[in-house]
Design a protein around this motif. Structure first.
Motif, PDB file in Angstrom:
ATOM      1  N   THR A 101       9.832  13.961  -7.179  1.00  0.00           N
ATOM      2  CA  THR A 101       9.011  13.224  -8.245  1.00  0.00           C
ATOM      3  C   THR A 101       8.976  11.658  -7.570  1.00  0.00           C
ATOM      4  N   GLY A 102      10.129  11.394  -7.138  1.00  0.00           N
ATOM      5  CA  GLY A 102      10.050   9.951  -6.584  1.00  0.00           C
ATOM      6  C   GLY A 102       9.391   9.913  -4.997  1.00  0.00           C
ATOM      7  N   TYR A 103       9.360  10.823  -4.464  1.00  0.00           N
ATOM      8  CA  TYR A 103       8.727  10.715  -3.234  1.00  0.00           C
ATOM      9  C   TYR A 103       7.342  10.745  -3.474  1.00  0.00           C
ATOM     10  N   PHE A 104       6.656  11.683  -4.328  1.00  0.00           N
ATOM     11  CA  PHE A 104       5.246  11.675  -4.256  1.00  0.00           C
ATOM     12  C   PHE A 104       4.834  10.557  -5.245  1.00  0.00           C
ATOM     13  N   VAL A 105       5.482   9.741  -6.123  1.00  0.00           N
ATOM     14  CA  VAL A 105       5.039   8.830  -6.760  1.00  0.00           C
ATOM     15  C   VAL A 105       5.141   7.667  -5.871  1.00  0.00           C
ATOM     16  N   GLY A 106       6.199   7.597  -5.001  1.00  0.00           N
ATOM     17  CA  GLY A 106       5.999   6.473  -3.919  1.00  0.00           C
ATOM     18  C   GLY A 106       4.967   6.607  -3.143  1.00  0.00           C
ATOM     19  N   LYS A 107       4.621   7.732  -2.528  1.00  0.00           N
ATOM     20  CA  LYS A 107       3.658   7.998  -1.636  1.00  0.00           C
ATOM     21  C   LYS A 107       2.089   7.740  -2.382  1.00  0.00           C
ATOM     22  N   ILE A 108       2.037   8.027  -3.427  1.00  0.00           N
ATOM     23  CA  ILE A 108       0.382   7.912  -4.352  1.00  0.00           C
ATOM     24  C   ILE A 108       0.469   6.356  -4.396  1.00  0.00           C
ATOM     25  N   VAL A 109       1.574   5.489  -4.757  1.00  0.00           N
ATOM     26  CA  VAL A 109       1.320   3.908  -4.996  1.00  0.00           C
ATOM     27  C   VAL A 109       1.136   3.356  -3.695  1.00  0.00           C
ATOM     28  N   ALA A 110       1.835   3.885  -2.489  1.00  0.00           N
ATOM     29  CA  ALA A 110       1.671   3.253  -1.297  1.00  0.00           C
ATOM     30  C   ALA A 110       0.114   3.562  -0.669  1.00  0.00           C
ATOM     31  N   SER A 111      -0.362   4.717  -0.978  1.00  0.00           N
ATOM     32  CA  SER A 111      -1.287   5.122  -0.367  1.00  0.00           C
ATOM     33  C   SER A 111      -2.677   4.263  -1.275  1.00  0.00           C
ATOM     34  N   ALA A 112      -2.572   4.463  -2.498  1.00  0.00           N
ATOM     35  CA  ALA A 112      -3.616   3.756  -3.336  1.00  0.00           C
ATOM     36  C   ALA A 112      -3.628   2.302  -3.056  1.00  0.00           C
ATOM     37  N   GLY A 113      -2.543   1.588  -3.154  1.00  0.00           N
ATOM     38  CA  GLY A 113      -2.525   0.067  -2.659  1.00  0.00           C
ATOM     39  C   GLY A 113      -2.933  -0.149  -1.329  1.00  0.00           C
ATOM     40  N   SER A 114      -2.601   0.570  -0.426  1.00  0.00           N
ATOM     41  CA  SER A 114      -3.052   0.259   0.801  1.00  0.00           C
ATOM     42  C   SER A 114      -4.654   0.209   0.800  1.00  0.00           C
ATOM     43  N   VAL A 115      -5.113   1.345   0.130  1.00  0.00           N
ATOM     44  CA  VAL A 115      -6.808   1.421   0.233  1.00  0.00           C
ATOM     45  C   VAL A 115      -7.277  -0.016  -0.565  1.00  0.00           C
ATOM     46  N   ILE A 116      -6.691  -0.130  -1.570  1.00  0.00           N
ATOM     47  CA  ILE A 116      -7.210  -1.194  -2.495  1.00  0.00           C
ATOM     48  C   ILE A 116      -7.094  -2.457  -1.625  1.00  0.00           C
ATOM     49  N   VAL A 117      -5.949  -2.683  -0.890  1.00  0.00           N
ATOM     50  CA  VAL A 117      -6.069  -4.045  -0.241  1.00  0.00           C
ATOM     51  C   VAL A 117      -7.083  -3.865   1.114  1.00  0.00           C
ATOM     52  N   GLN A 118      -7.213  -2.657   1.564  1.00  0.00           N
ATOM     53  CA  GLN A 118      -8.468  -2.979   2.484  1.00  0.00           C
ATOM     54  C   GLN A 118      -9.729  -3.044   1.895  1.00  0.00           C
ATOM     55  N   VAL A 119      -9.864  -2.605   1.030  1.00  0.00           N
ATOM     56  CA  VAL A 119     -11.312  -2.699   0.201  1.00  0.00           C
ATOM     57  C   VAL A 119     -11.317  -4.234  -0.138  1.00  0.00           C
ATOM     58  N   VAL A 120     -10.385  -4.527  -0.485  1.00  0.00           N
ATOM     59  CA  VAL A 120     -10.712  -6.114  -1.040  1.00  0.00           C
ATOM     60  C   VAL A 120     -10.703  -7.198   0.200  1.00  0.00           C
ATOM     61  N   VAL A 121     -10.074  -6.841   1.042  1.00  0.00           N
ATOM     62  CA  VAL A 121     -10.134  -7.563   2.411  1.00  0.00           C
ATOM     63  C   VAL A 121     -11.556  -7.450   3.025  1.00  0.00           C
ATOM     64  N   VAL A 122     -11.842  -6.305   3.424  1.00  0.00           N
ATOM     65  CA  VAL A 122     -13.254  -5.941   3.905  1.00  0.00           C
ATOM     66  C   VAL A 122     -14.312  -6.634   2.839  1.00  0.00           C
ATOM     67  N   LEU A 123     -14.334  -6.388   1.672  1.00  0.00           N
ATOM     68  CA  LEU A 123     -15.281  -7.002   0.930  1.00  0.00           C
ATOM     69  C   LEU A 123     -15.318  -8.570   1.001  1.00  0.00           C
ATOM     70  N   GLY A 124     -14.107  -9.294   0.870  1.00  0.00           N
ATOM     71  CA  GLY A 124     -14.021 -10.695   1.248  1.00  0.00           C
ATOM     72  C   GLY A 124     -14.612 -11.267   2.516  1.00  0.00           C
ATOM     73  N   VAL A 125     -14.082 -10.407   3.601  1.00  0.00           N
ATOM     74  CA  VAL A 125     -14.856 -10.672   4.997  1.00  0.00           C
ATOM     75  C   VAL A 125     -16.385 -10.420   4.963  1.00  0.00           C
ATOM     76  N   GLY A 126     -16.749  -9.266   4.302  1.00  0.00           N
ATOM     77  CA  GLY A 126     -18.315  -9.038   4.523  1.00  0.00           C
ATOM     78  C   GLY A 126     -19.112  -9.878   3.673  1.00  0.00           C
ATOM     79  N   MET A 127     -18.486 -10.537   2.682  1.00  0.00           N
ATOM     80  CA  MET A 127     -19.284 -11.612   1.773  1.00  0.00           C
ATOM     81  C   MET A 127     -19.584 -12.873   2.605  1.00  0.00           C
ATOM     82  N   VAL A 128     -18.477 -13.013   3.398  1.00  0.00           N
ATOM     83  CA  VAL A 128     -18.437 -14.374   4.325  1.00  0.00           C
ATOM     84  C   VAL A 128     -19.331 -14.246   5.451  1.00  0.00           C
ATOM     85  N   ILE A 129     -19.208 -12.979   6.419  1.00  0.00           N
ATOM     86  CA  ILE A 129     -19.867 -13.192   7.566  1.00  0.00           C
ATOM     87  C   ILE A 129     -21.188 -12.613   7.670  1.00  0.00           C
TER      88      ILE A 129
END
Length: 280
Positions: A101-129
């Motif tokens: 249970t702990g393993y899968f919760v951790g992996k879901i949090v890490a996977s979802a978090g990494s995707v959200i960070v990528q989306v926010v960063v790419v959106l910000g850079v895309g808006m600028v350039i």
């Protein structure tokens, strides 16, 4: 779900995210492909699409965000499950009370978090350039949030399902058909430019709807003229992503429980031997 195991999983996910974004090679792996895509779009920023008033690059940035959610959201769990099954990480988690249970919760949090960070960063850079994209108003922000959230619910479970049944080689081979699916999903070019039968295929999968949802949140209202039916189709977007999410959330627990029951030292050793044979 056990509260202690859930808290441990949340803590594990936070630690994995911190490690991911403080490690140079991992950061390169996270942002290299989006950076290349943004560089290509930057070179296309002067090429206009028809009489839409927007460049091809401006239309493609929201689609790029949709592809990050779909592709990376699925592969984030798929890859880690395949590798953890082969190196014994999953077996060690199984040996700890409530460890799975702990393993899968951790992996879901890490996977979802990494995707959200990528989306926010790419959106910000895309808006600028590149420009053309903006979260103008509360309605756009709400649309952006629910599309990201529902999109992750639609793809993460299938990453877990595929990671439970594939090995390293077959997981790698899956990349090509997924790239083909991106090509027919209107991610980098409006789907209306494709033949009707390809449009139908593209609309059967989450990638198209994630791109459409991102465009509805980030582009000016007049950009809707290039979409099918000249509509953002929010209800259809929510319905298709919702169907994929429900199907994944129903199937994934069954597949994961079956995979966990069959995890053993002998099965892990067999997979490792096969991986070594492929390497040599």
């Amino acid at each position: 779900m056990n509260a202690t195991a859930t808290r441990a999983g949340l803590a594990r996910g936070g630690i994995e995210l911190r490690q991911l974004y403080t490690n140079g090679p991992d950061l390169i792996g996270q942002f290299l492909t989006p950076a290349i895509a943004l560089a290509v779009l930057f070179l296309l920023r002067g090429r206009m699409y028809g009489d839409s008033g927007l460049s091809v690059a401006e239309l493609a940035v929201p689609g790029l965000l949709g592809s990050i959610i779909a592709f990376n959201g699925m592969y984030a769990l798929l890859n880690v499950l395949v590798l953890d099954r082969e190196d014994g990480t999953l077996l060690r988690a199984k040996a700890v009370p409530r460890g799975m249970t702990g393993y899968f919760v951790g992996k879901i949090v890490a996977s979802a978090g990494s995707v959200i960070v990528q989306v926010v960063v790419v959106l910000g850079v895309g808006m600028v350039i590149i420009g053309g994209s903006s979260l103008s108003g509360p309605g756009a922000v709400v649309t952006f949030v629910w599309v990201v959230a529902l999109g992750l619910l639609a793809v993460l479970p299938f990453g877990a399902i595929l990671g439970s049944v594939l090995d390293t080689r077959t997981a790698f081979l899956l990349t090509m058909p997924l790239m083909g699916l991106i090509a027919i999903s209107g991610i980098f070019y409006p789907i209306t430019a494709l033949p009707g039968w390809l449009q139908a295929v593209g609309q059967s999968f989450p990638m198209y709807w994630l791109g459409l949802g991102m465009r509805s949140a980030l582009l000016p209202d007049e950009a809707v003229a290039i979409e099918i039916g000249q509509s953002w189709r929010h209800l259809e977007t929510a319905a298709v992503l919702g169907v994929w999410a429900v199907a994944g959330l129903m199937i994934a627990p069954v597949v994961l429980r079956r995979m966990a029951r069959h995890e053993s030292g002998s099965s892990m050793a067999e997979r490792r031997d096969k991986a070594m044979q492929r390497a040599f």
